[in-house]
Design a protein around this motif. Structure first.
Motif, PDB file in Angstrom:
ATOM      1  N   PRO A 242       0.826  -1.209   0.000  1.00 60.49           N
ATOM      2  CA  PRO A 242       0.000   0.000   0.000  1.00 60.49           C
ATOM      3  C   PRO A 242       0.859   1.258   0.000  1.00 60.49           C
ATOM      4  O   PRO A 242       2.068   1.210   0.275  1.00 60.49           O
ATOM      5  CB  PRO A 242      -0.766  -0.124   1.325  1.00 60.49           C
ATOM      6  CG  PRO A 242       0.213  -0.825   2.232  1.00 60.49           C
ATOM      7  CD  PRO A 242       1.074  -1.709   1.363  1.00 60.49           C
ATOM      8  N   PHE A 244       0.164   5.765   0.805  1.00 62.88           N
ATOM      9  CA  PHE A 244      -0.746   6.894   1.022  1.00 62.88           C
ATOM     10  C   PHE A 244      -0.628   7.848  -0.158  1.00 62.88           C
ATOM     11  O   PHE A 244       0.474   8.192  -0.584  1.00 62.88           O
ATOM     12  CB  PHE A 244      -0.402   7.625   2.322  1.00 62.88           C
ATOM     13  CG  PHE A 244      -0.484   6.763   3.546  1.00 62.88           C
ATOM     14  CD1 PHE A 244      -1.693   6.235   3.969  1.00 62.88           C
ATOM     15  CD2 PHE A 244       0.652   6.454   4.281  1.00 62.88           C
ATOM     16  CE1 PHE A 244      -1.782   5.425   5.096  1.00 62.88           C
ATOM     17  CE2 PHE A 244       0.584   5.662   5.404  1.00 62.88           C
ATOM     18  CZ  PHE A 244      -0.630   5.139   5.819  1.00 62.88           C
ATOM     19  N   LEU A 252      -5.579   5.502   0.247  1.00 63.47           N
ATOM     20  CA  LEU A 252      -4.658   4.392   0.095  1.00 63.47           C
ATOM     21  C   LEU A 252      -4.764   3.783  -1.296  1.00 63.47           C
ATOM     22  O   LEU A 252      -5.871   3.537  -1.787  1.00 63.47           O
ATOM     23  CB  LEU A 252      -4.949   3.299   1.125  1.00 63.47           C
ATOM     24  CG  LEU A 252      -4.361   3.484   2.523  1.00 63.47           C
ATOM     25  CD1 LEU A 252      -5.087   2.594   3.523  1.00 63.47           C
ATOM     26  CD2 LEU A 252      -2.865   3.184   2.527  1.00 63.47           C
TER      27      LEU A 252
END
Length: 292
Positions: A242, A244, A252
């Motif tokens: 993942p 940000f 995400l």
């Protein structure tokens, strides 16, 4: 489980999608197809993925400045000129080992870079985790099979890493000024009780660790003490890492892979290799530029 909406952010399918990195200055997401030797670039406002061929396998990217990026590659750390795409070797790491390549990496809040290596055939205990800071490279941990989940607490006092082969997540105390470990690693999550393996992770501003579960088709959220908070199902089984994204780091994105899948497996997992966006507001953080 969770009812969070998930959509396809990029429909370019990667053999081994990995190493997503977000550039807040240009609102651009970068990630790699390691085995395909490609760097993918998606300006989020434009919505069209650009592909850049690479002469080597690369797996992760750290920001340097407006003109340059640092690529973690199978032969070492290389500077990439964003305008031309040209690469310049900064420091060789395992360049004399054609059996290994780079894998997971992330920048510590101090500007130090942690990055991992592994066997190209995932040979047992062939990999390591390294530290780079202002031109110096040190090997931190050896005999790791698949290094992953390199990430840090918001204050830089804790580093996390995993060996996906062991399916274990560790935490280790760090010097906040240099990003160097100051103690021995502590086992934080023993992942063998759950399907899949512990792959890439990021830590948000509240200290929650978000982990992509390779083979498990989900994103898990863990406390710093290793308590599972929630799990979010994802459309591909082999999710990898993942990141940000957004100016406020409040969304995400997650990469994935179709590595090891035959035709029948890919037909059963049609979104494999694509990159996804979660309809979930988070309190994330942008990575610090690496200190050359």
């Amino acid at each position: 489980m969770s009812d969070v909406g998930v959509s396809v952010l990029s429909d370019v399918a990667c053999h081994l999608g990995e190493g997503p990195a977000y550039d807040a200055r240009t609102d651009t997401l970068f990630w790699f197809d390691i085995l395909g030797r490609r760097l993918l670039e998606l300006p989020l406002g434009a919505g069209k993925t650009r592909e850049h061929g690479l002469p080597v396998m690369a797996s992760a990217l750290a920001h340097v400045d407006e003109a340059r990026q640092l690529l973690v590659t199978e032969t070492g750390l290389q500077l990439r000129d964003r305008a031309s795409g040209s690469l310049e070797m900064l420091v060789e790491v395992e360049a004399d080992r054609p059996d290994t390549r780079s894998n997971d990496a992330r920048t510590h809040p101090s500007g130090a870079l942690w990055f991992g290596t592994m066997g190209k055939q995932a040979q047992e205990r062939a990999g390591a985790i390294y530290w780079f800071y202002k031109g110096e490279v040190r090997r931190l941990f050896s005999h790791i099979t698949i290094p992953n989940s390199i990430c840090f607490s918001p204050d830089g006092a804790i580093a996390y890493f995993a060996d996906t082969h062991e399916n274990r997540l560790y935490r280790v105390a760090c010097d906040t000024e240099t990003g160097l470990p100051v103690d021995d690693p502590v086992l934080t999550v023993e992942g063998n009780a759950m399907p899949g393996g512990i792959d890439g992770s990021v830590v948000d501003a509240e200290g929650t660790l978000w982990n992509a579960r390779w083979g498990g088709g989900r994103l898990d959220a863990w406390t710093a003490r290793g308590e599972l908070i929630r799990s979010i199902p994802l459309p591909a089984r082999q999710v990898t890492c993942p990141v940000f994204i957004g100016a406020a780091a409040d969304r995400l994105a997650v990469t994935s892979a179709f590595e090891g899948m035959d035709a029948a497996a890919r037909q059963a997992d049609p979104e494999a290799g694509k990159t996804f966006l979660l309809d979930l507001e988070v309190n994330g953080r942008h990575d610090t530029p690496v200190a050359l």
